[in-house]
Design an enzyme around this catalytic site. Structure first.
Site, PDB file in Angstrom:
ATOM      1  CE  LYS A  28      -4.094  -1.862   0.255  1.00 48.96           C
ATOM      2  NZ  LYS A  28      -5.088  -2.060  -1.127  1.00 48.96           N
ATOM      3  CB  ALA A  65       1.091   6.290  -1.102  1.00 48.01           C
ATOM      4  CD  GLU A 115       0.615  16.424   6.687  1.00 51.70           C
ATOM      5  OE1 GLU A 115       0.339  15.133   7.056  1.00 51.70           O
ATOM      6  OE2 GLU A 115       0.183  17.136   7.361  1.00 51.70           O
ATOM      7  CD  GLU A 135      -2.451  16.566   1.511  1.00 55.27           C
ATOM      8  OE1 GLU A 135      -1.734  17.072   0.209  1.00 55.27           O
ATOM      9  OE2 GLU A 135      -1.520  15.810   2.374  1.00 55.27           O
ATOM     10  NE  ARG A 138      -5.293  11.107  -3.189  1.00 53.49           N
ATOM     11  CZ  ARG A 138      -5.300  11.704  -5.358  1.00 53.49           C
ATOM     12  NH1 ARG A 138      -5.849  12.309  -6.066  1.00 53.49           N
ATOM     13  NH2 ARG A 138      -3.835  11.164  -5.635  1.00 53.49           N
ATOM     14  N   GLY A 143      -3.039  16.966   8.039  1.00 50.16           N
ATOM     15  CA  GLY A 143      -3.080  17.226   9.188  1.00 50.16           C
ATOM     16  C   GLY A 143      -2.387  16.181   9.844  1.00 50.16           C
TER      17      GLY A 143
HETATM   18  C1  1HE Z   1      -3.158   3.969  -1.095  1.00 51.07           C
HETATM   19  C2  1HE Z   1      -2.332   4.385  -1.492  1.00 51.07           C
HETATM   20  C3  1HE Z   1      -2.746   5.252   0.093  1.00 51.07           C
HETATM   21  C4  1HE Z   1      -1.711   3.820  -3.023  1.00 51.07           C
HETATM   22  N1  1HE Z   1      -4.220   5.140   0.569  1.00 51.07           N
HETATM   23  N2  1HE Z   1      -3.984   3.343  -0.286  1.00 51.07           N
HETATM   24  N3  1HE Z   1      -1.441  10.839  -0.786  1.00 51.07           N
HETATM   25  C5  1HE Z   1      -2.111  10.243  -2.086  1.00 51.07           C
HETATM   26  O1  1HE Z   1      -3.072  10.679  -2.694  1.00 51.07           O
HETATM   27  C6  1HE Z   1      -0.735   9.451  -2.967  1.00 51.07           C
HETATM   28  C7  1HE Z   1      -1.791   7.703  -3.362  1.00 51.07           C
HETATM   29  N4  1HE Z   1      -0.927   7.171  -3.906  1.00 51.07           N
HETATM   30  C8  1HE Z   1      -0.920   7.106  -5.025  1.00 51.07           C
HETATM   31  O2  1HE Z   1      -0.235   8.447  -5.710  1.00 51.07           O
HETATM   32  C9  1HE Z   1       0.076   6.300  -5.846  1.00 51.07           C
HETATM   33  O3  1HE Z   1       0.380   5.159  -5.280  1.00 51.07           O
HETATM   34  C10 1HE Z   1       1.990   6.421  -5.661  1.00 51.07           C
HETATM   35  C11 1HE Z   1       2.528   7.753  -6.064  1.00 51.07           C
HETATM   36  C12 1HE Z   1       2.171   6.859  -4.316  1.00 51.07           C
HETATM   37  C13 1HE Z   1       2.429   5.418  -5.994  1.00 51.07           C
HETATM   38  O4  1HE Z   1       1.891   4.826  -6.626  1.00 51.07           O
HETATM   39  P1  1HE Z   1       2.503   3.185  -7.966  1.00 51.07           P
HETATM   40  O5  1HE Z   1       1.801   3.284  -8.634  1.00 51.07           O
HETATM   41  O6  1HE Z   1       3.167   2.683  -7.275  1.00 51.07           O
HETATM   42  O7  1HE Z   1       0.881   2.563  -6.408  1.00 51.07           O
HETATM   43  P2  1HE Z   1      -0.705   2.302  -6.959  1.00 51.07           P
HETATM   44  O8  1HE Z   1      -0.507   1.480  -7.808  1.00 51.07           O
HETATM   45  O9  1HE Z   1      -0.772   3.517  -7.648  1.00 51.07           O
HETATM   46  O10 1HE Z   1      -1.025   1.757  -5.566  1.00 51.07           O
HETATM   47  C14 1HE Z   1      -0.376   0.680  -5.005  1.00 51.07           C
HETATM   48  C15 1HE Z   1      -2.051   0.222  -4.422  1.00 51.07           C
HETATM   49  O11 1HE Z   1      -1.678   1.535  -2.756  1.00 51.07           O
HETATM   50  C16 1HE Z   1      -3.053   0.366  -4.727  1.00 51.07           C
HETATM   51  O12 1HE Z   1      -3.517  -0.650  -3.677  1.00 51.07           O
HETATM   52  P3  1HE Z   1      -4.357  -2.056  -4.282  1.00 51.07           P
HETATM   53  O13 1HE Z   1      -5.506  -2.403  -3.382  1.00 51.07           O
HETATM   54  O14 1HE Z   1      -5.134  -1.341  -5.686  1.00 51.07           O
HETATM   55  O15 1HE Z   1      -3.055  -2.810  -4.575  1.00 51.07           O
HETATM   56  C17 1HE Z   1      -3.634   1.951  -3.366  1.00 51.07           C
HETATM   57  O16 1HE Z   1      -4.686   2.077  -3.829  1.00 51.07           O
HETATM   58  C18 1HE Z   1      -3.033   2.030  -2.237  1.00 51.07           C
HETATM   59  N5  1HE Z   1      -1.981   3.222  -1.990  1.00 51.07           N
HETATM   60  N6  1HE Z   1      -1.501   4.773  -1.939  1.00 51.07           N
HETATM   61  C19 1HE Z   1      -4.533   4.322   0.829  1.00 51.07           C
HETATM   62  N7  1HE Z   1      -2.236   7.007   0.534  1.00 51.07           N
HETATM   63  C20 1HE Z   1      -2.888  13.347   7.864  1.00 51.07           C
HETATM   64  S1  1HE Z   1      -3.377  14.212   6.110  1.00 51.07           S
HETATM   65  C21 1HE Z   1      -2.582  13.475   5.737  1.00 51.07           C
HETATM   66  C22 1HE Z   1      -3.015  13.653   4.071  1.00 51.07           C
HETATM   67  C23 1HE Z   1      -2.459  13.080   3.270  1.00 51.07           C
HETATM   68  O17 1HE Z   1      -1.438  12.384   2.936  1.00 51.07           O
HETATM   69  S2  1HE Z   1      -3.601  12.843   1.570  1.00 51.07           S
HETATM   70  C24 1HE Z   1      -2.330  12.642   0.547  1.00 51.07           C
HETATM   71  C25 1HE Z   1      -2.840  10.953   0.513  1.00 51.07           C
END
Ligand code: 1HE
Length: 264
Positions: A28, A65, A115, A135, A138, A143
């Site tokens: 993940k 991530a 963060e 963020e 999304r 946070g």
């Molecule tokens: C996740 C998460 C996650 C991946 N929560 N499951 N963060 C984001 O908005 C970033 C979201 N992630 C991405 O943009 C990409 O995953 C990456 C660029 C980091 C990596 O890409 P990649 O192609 O290597 O991986 P993927 O195919 O996108 O993800 C693999 C799996 O990880 C997939 O799950 P699967 O069950 O389909 O295999 C994704 O759903 C999972 N995954 N990132 C949950 N973040 C305290 S407040 C803070 C606020 C924030 O952090 S907002 C930013 C959140």
């Protein structure tokens, strides 16, 4: 080097005086859930007892991530605010704890991952690292302390740009923006962070404590207040028995000399 598996979300190792905490949910992309953040808290508390410096790194292709969005989507407003406050408490343990922390960054350093990295004292990025705050995309807000820590590192204007436009910064841009202090070749961030942590671990504990506690606070003070607190810290650290021994070691030529940069 001894290795201990934690509850699975983090790995924990001790290497001499340095604790290494590995974010360990690569399937993940090391997205941080409620249980994950508690595992970080346990590992940090353990490191404070067993080490003089610590390193965070990510297992797999990415540092982190950010927030676990799958868990977050189900939360009530109360659970959301409580969760954010737990991140603040745990990341506060890192920023204002007993030992300095070094973050070894590669791949995604995104949202809550940035963060977490911002709560460390030194950030080493390899050239695969990229920084983003998606963020806005999304529909949420930072946070995990980003509006305070990441904004202080890069400045509000750059953070606003990242959050409004989805701008992604490369490792090199991150260094120019103060998001990391070192950029190294791919795969070398952990080794470099460990090298730096080992160096910090040889400092006087009290000096390191002053650096991580007094410097950021002084930055937030009025100039005269900051100068006054600096004098208190200077006197407090210099009158310790350890400082006396270290000063004598220098005067008696027992201390290692500085590495003076060579001129061409
Ligand atoms: C996740 C998460 C996650 C991946 N929560 N499951 N963060 C984001 O908005 C970033 C979201 N992630 C991405 O943009 C990409 O995953 C990456 C660029 C980091 C990596 O890409 P990649 O192609 O290597 O991986 P993927 O195919 O996108 O993800 C693999 C799996 O990880 C997939 O799950 P699967 O069950 O389909 O295999 C994704 O759903 C999972 N995954 N990132 C949950 N973040 C305290 S407040 C803070 C606020 C924030 O952090 S907002 C930013 C959140």
């Amino acid at each position: 080097m001894s290795t201990d598996a934690d509850d699975g979300f983090v790995t924990y190792e001790i290497d001499g005086d340095v604790a290494l905490i590995g974010l360990n949910r690569p399937v993940k992309r090391n997205a941080i859930s409620d249980k994950f953040v508690e595992a970080i808290a346990v590992a940090v508390a353990r490191a404070e007892k067993e080490a003089k410096a610590g390193v965070f790194f990510g297992h797999g292709d990415h540092f982190c991530a950010g927030l676990d969005l799958a868990e977050h989507v189900k939360k009530t407003p109360f659970e959301g605010v409580h969760g954010s406050r737990r991140w603040h408490a745990v990341f506060g343990m890192i920023e204002h704890g007993a030992i300095p922390w070094f973050a070894a960054l590669h791949g995604a350093v995104v949202g809550g991952g940035l963060e977490l990295a911002s709560a460390a004292h030194i950030r080493v990025a390899d050239k695969t690292a990229f920084f983003a705050l998606p963020e806005g995309q999304r529909g949420i807000f930072v946070g995990g302390g980003g509006s305070v820590r990441a904004a202080r590192l890069m400045g509000v204007a750059r953070m606003t740009d990242m959050m409004l436009t989805g701008r992604v910064a490369s490792a090199e841009e991150g260094e120019r923006w103060n998001l990391c202090q070192y950029v190294v070749e791919p795969g070398e961030a952990k080794a470099k962070a460990l090298e730096l942590a080992r160096a910090a671990a040889t400092n006087a504990e009290l000096s390191n404590y002053a650096v991580i506690h007094a410097l950021p606070r002084i930055q937030d003070m009025a100039k005269e207040d900051g100068l006054f607190v600096e004098s208190l810290m200077a006197s407090f650290t210099a009158t310790s028995p350890e400082a006396e021994e270290r000063l004598r070691a220098f005067l008696e030529k027992r201390a290692k000399r500085l590495n003076i940069p060579k001129k061409d």
